[in-house]
Design a protein around this motif. Structure first.
Motif, mmCIF file in Angstrom:
data_model
loop_
_atom_site.group_PDB
_atom_site.id
_atom_site.type_symbol
_atom_site.label_atom_id
_atom_site.label_comp_id
_atom_site.label_asym_id
_atom_site.label_seq_id
_atom_site.Cartn_x
_atom_site.Cartn_y
_atom_site.Cartn_z
ATOM 1 N N ARG A 7 38.955 39.121 36.431
ATOM 2 C CA ARG A 7 39.556 38.019 37.175
ATOM 3 C C ARG A 7 38.687 37.650 38.366
ATOM 4 O O ARG A 7 38.156 38.511 39.050
ATOM 5 C CB ARG A 7 40.947 38.405 37.690
ATOM 6 C CG ARG A 7 41.662 37.254 38.394
ATOM 7 C CD ARG A 7 42.972 37.689 38.992
ATOM 8 N NE ARG A 7 42.849 38.748 39.981
ATOM 9 C CZ ARG A 7 42.431 38.570 41.230
ATOM 10 N NH1 ARG A 7 42.070 37.385 41.654
ATOM 11 N NH2 ARG A 7 42.360 39.603 42.043
ATOM 12 N N VAL A 8 38.548 36.340 38.563
ATOM 13 C CA VAL A 8 37.955 35.800 39.778
ATOM 14 C C VAL A 8 38.985 34.866 40.396
ATOM 15 O O VAL A 8 39.865 34.348 39.709
ATOM 16 C CB VAL A 8 36.613 35.070 39.519
ATOM 17 C CG1 VAL A 8 35.530 36.064 39.141
ATOM 18 C CG2 VAL A 8 36.761 34.002 38.456
ATOM 19 N N SER A 9 38.868 34.643 41.709
ATOM 20 C CA SER A 9 39.904 33.896 42.422
ATOM 21 C C SER A 9 39.862 32.389 42.215
ATOM 22 O O SER A 9 40.883 31.733 42.323
ATOM 23 C CB SER A 9 39.826 34.205 43.917
ATOM 24 O OG SER A 9 40.081 35.571 44.124
ATOM 25 N N THR A 10 38.701 31.847 41.944
ATOM 26 C CA THR A 10 38.609 30.396 41.758
ATOM 27 C C THR A 10 37.762 30.081 40.537
ATOM 28 O O THR A 10 36.968 30.911 40.078
ATOM 29 C CB THR A 10 37.963 29.700 42.984
ATOM 30 O OG1 THR A 10 36.621 30.134 43.116
ATOM 31 C CG2 THR A 10 38.733 30.003 44.263
ATOM 32 N N ALA A 11 37.887 28.859 40.053
ATOM 33 C CA ALA A 11 37.121 28.434 38.881
ATOM 34 C C ALA A 11 35.622 28.376 39.185
ATOM 35 O O ALA A 11 34.791 28.467 38.281
ATOM 36 C CB ALA A 11 37.615 27.070 38.403
ATOM 37 N N GLU A 33 40.332 35.692 33.636
ATOM 38 C CA GLU A 33 41.291 34.927 34.434
ATOM 39 C C GLU A 33 40.559 34.272 35.593
ATOM 40 O O GLU A 33 39.753 34.912 36.264
ATOM 41 C CB GLU A 33 42.349 35.892 34.996
ATOM 42 C CG GLU A 33 43.531 35.241 35.629
ATOM 43 C CD GLU A 33 44.599 34.939 34.597
ATOM 44 O OE1 GLU A 33 44.734 33.754 34.241
ATOM 45 O OE2 GLU A 33 45.278 35.880 34.159
ATOM 46 N N LYS A 34 40.855 32.998 35.826
ATOM 47 C CA LYS A 34 40.270 32.288 36.974
ATOM 48 C C LYS A 34 41.402 31.773 37.839
ATOM 49 O O LYS A 34 41.646 30.581 37.938
ATOM 50 C CB LYS A 34 39.354 31.160 36.507
ATOM 51 C CG LYS A 34 38.146 31.703 35.779
ATOM 52 C CD LYS A 34 37.042 30.714 35.641
ATOM 53 C CE LYS A 34 35.843 31.403 34.996
ATOM 54 N NZ LYS A 34 34.676 30.589 34.988
ATOM 55 N N GLU A 44 46.239 34.610 31.571
ATOM 56 C CA GLU A 44 45.500 35.630 30.819
ATOM 57 C C GLU A 44 46.133 37.009 30.984
ATOM 58 O O GLU A 44 46.129 37.807 30.050
ATOM 59 C CB GLU A 44 44.023 35.652 31.221
ATOM 60 C CG GLU A 44 43.268 34.406 30.788
ATOM 61 C CD GLU A 44 43.324 34.167 29.282
ATOM 62 O OE1 GLU A 44 43.073 35.105 28.497
ATOM 63 O OE2 GLU A 44 43.615 33.017 28.888
ATOM 64 N N LEU A 45 46.706 37.284 32.167
ATOM 65 C CA LEU A 45 47.418 38.547 32.353
ATOM 66 C C LEU A 45 48.673 38.566 31.476
ATOM 67 O O LEU A 45 48.976 39.568 30.834
ATOM 68 C CB LEU A 45 47.791 38.757 33.821
ATOM 69 C CG LEU A 45 48.538 40.052 34.126
ATOM 70 C CD1 LEU A 45 47.724 41.277 33.718
ATOM 71 C CD2 LEU A 45 48.910 40.120 35.594
ATOM 72 N N THR A 46 49.369 37.446 31.420
ATOM 73 C CA THR A 46 50.545 37.337 30.545
ATOM 74 C C THR A 46 50.136 37.555 29.093
ATOM 75 O O THR A 46 50.814 38.269 28.348
ATOM 76 C CB THR A 46 51.211 35.948 30.716
ATOM 77 O OG1 THR A 46 51.567 35.786 32.092
ATOM 78 C CG2 THR A 46 52.429 35.804 29.843
ATOM 79 N N VAL A 60 39.759 47.516 33.484
ATOM 80 C CA VAL A 60 39.390 46.548 34.514
ATOM 81 C C VAL A 60 38.167 47.078 35.256
ATOM 82 O O VAL A 60 37.922 48.288 35.266
ATOM 83 C CB VAL A 60 40.536 46.275 35.519
ATOM 84 C CG1 VAL A 60 41.713 45.610 34.839
ATOM 85 C CG2 VAL A 60 40.965 47.527 36.238
ATOM 86 N N TYR A 61 37.419 46.163 35.880
ATOM 87 C CA TYR A 61 36.256 46.602 36.656
ATOM 88 C C TYR A 61 36.715 47.260 37.959
ATOM 89 O O TYR A 61 36.216 48.307 38.332
ATOM 90 C CB TYR A 61 35.320 45.419 36.943
ATOM 91 C CG TYR A 61 34.165 45.817 37.823
ATOM 92 C CD1 TYR A 61 33.203 46.691 37.356
ATOM 93 C CD2 TYR A 61 34.059 45.338 39.123
ATOM 94 C CE1 TYR A 61 32.152 47.088 38.166
ATOM 95 C CE2 TYR A 61 33.024 45.729 39.941
ATOM 96 C CZ TYR A 61 32.074 46.605 39.457
ATOM 97 O OH TYR A 61 31.040 47.005 40.272
#
Length: 192
Positions: A7-11, A33-34, A44-46, A60-61
């Motif tokens: 996951r990253v926080s923004t696109a 996930e973005k 994506e978590l769902t 997860v990293y």
């Protein structure tokens, strides 16, 4: 099956490093996930939670890529445990497939449970202290007994509408009705 979650926080941000590390760890599938970690909407978590099965391993990293908060993280890890899904965090070396990883997982769970118990104890102590000082719990009364009597006497006049009385006291008509119903000692002669 090993399933990775990055996951990253923004696109705008790039998660290639996370994806590479997850592939190196043997993940057959990696969900990217973005979305901000604070967002409740993480499709994506769902999707991850929908596709994991008994015996799978979620990788997860870093722990902070998975959970929005410690509470959220603990809830997710508990759901993995209930589904008999293993969990690995590469950066923190948490691996529930090993006895050390299980120990760390259980310690995290115990700390979370301890935190919940402390919150409950503080809440109970605060309520008891307030009661000792004569305070009651619940919402503050909108009308005093004197105001209810005044409202009832106002409604003795058939030309006075309940909606006008409610407006006078700054409450809704249903709220006025609840007060009138709970104090039936005076008669209500208003037709409205």
């Amino acid at each position: 099956m090993k399933i990775g979650y990055a996951r990253v926080s923004t696109a705008d941000q790039n998660c290639n490093y996370q994806v590479d590390k997850l592939r190196e760890a043997g993940c057959e599938k990696v969900l990217v996930e973005k979305e901000s970690g604070k967002s409740k909407y993480r499709p994506e978590l769902t999707r991850l939670l929908d596709i994991i099965r008994n015996g799978d391993t979620v990788v997860v990293y870093k722990l902070d890529r998975l959970g929005r908060s410690l509470k959220d993280l603990i809830a997710l890890l508990d759901s993995f445990k209930e589904a008999e899904v293993q969990f690995i965090s590469l950066s923190e070396s948490i691996d529930t497939t090993t006895s050390t990883g299980k120990l760390i997982f259980n310690v995290i769970g115990a700390i979370a449970e301890f935190e919940r118990d402390i919150i409950v104890e503080r809440t109970k102590a605060g309520l008891e202290a307030a009661r000792a000082r004569g305070r009651k719990g619940g919402r503050k009364q909108k009308l005093s007994d004197k105001q209810v009597k005044l409202a009832k006497s106002m409604l003795q006049d058939p030309s006075v509408l309940k909606s006008d009385v409610a407006k006078h006291f700054g409450i809704s008509r249903p709220t006025l009705n609840r007060y009138l119903d709970s104090a039936p000692d005076l008669e209500q002669n208003s037709l409205f």
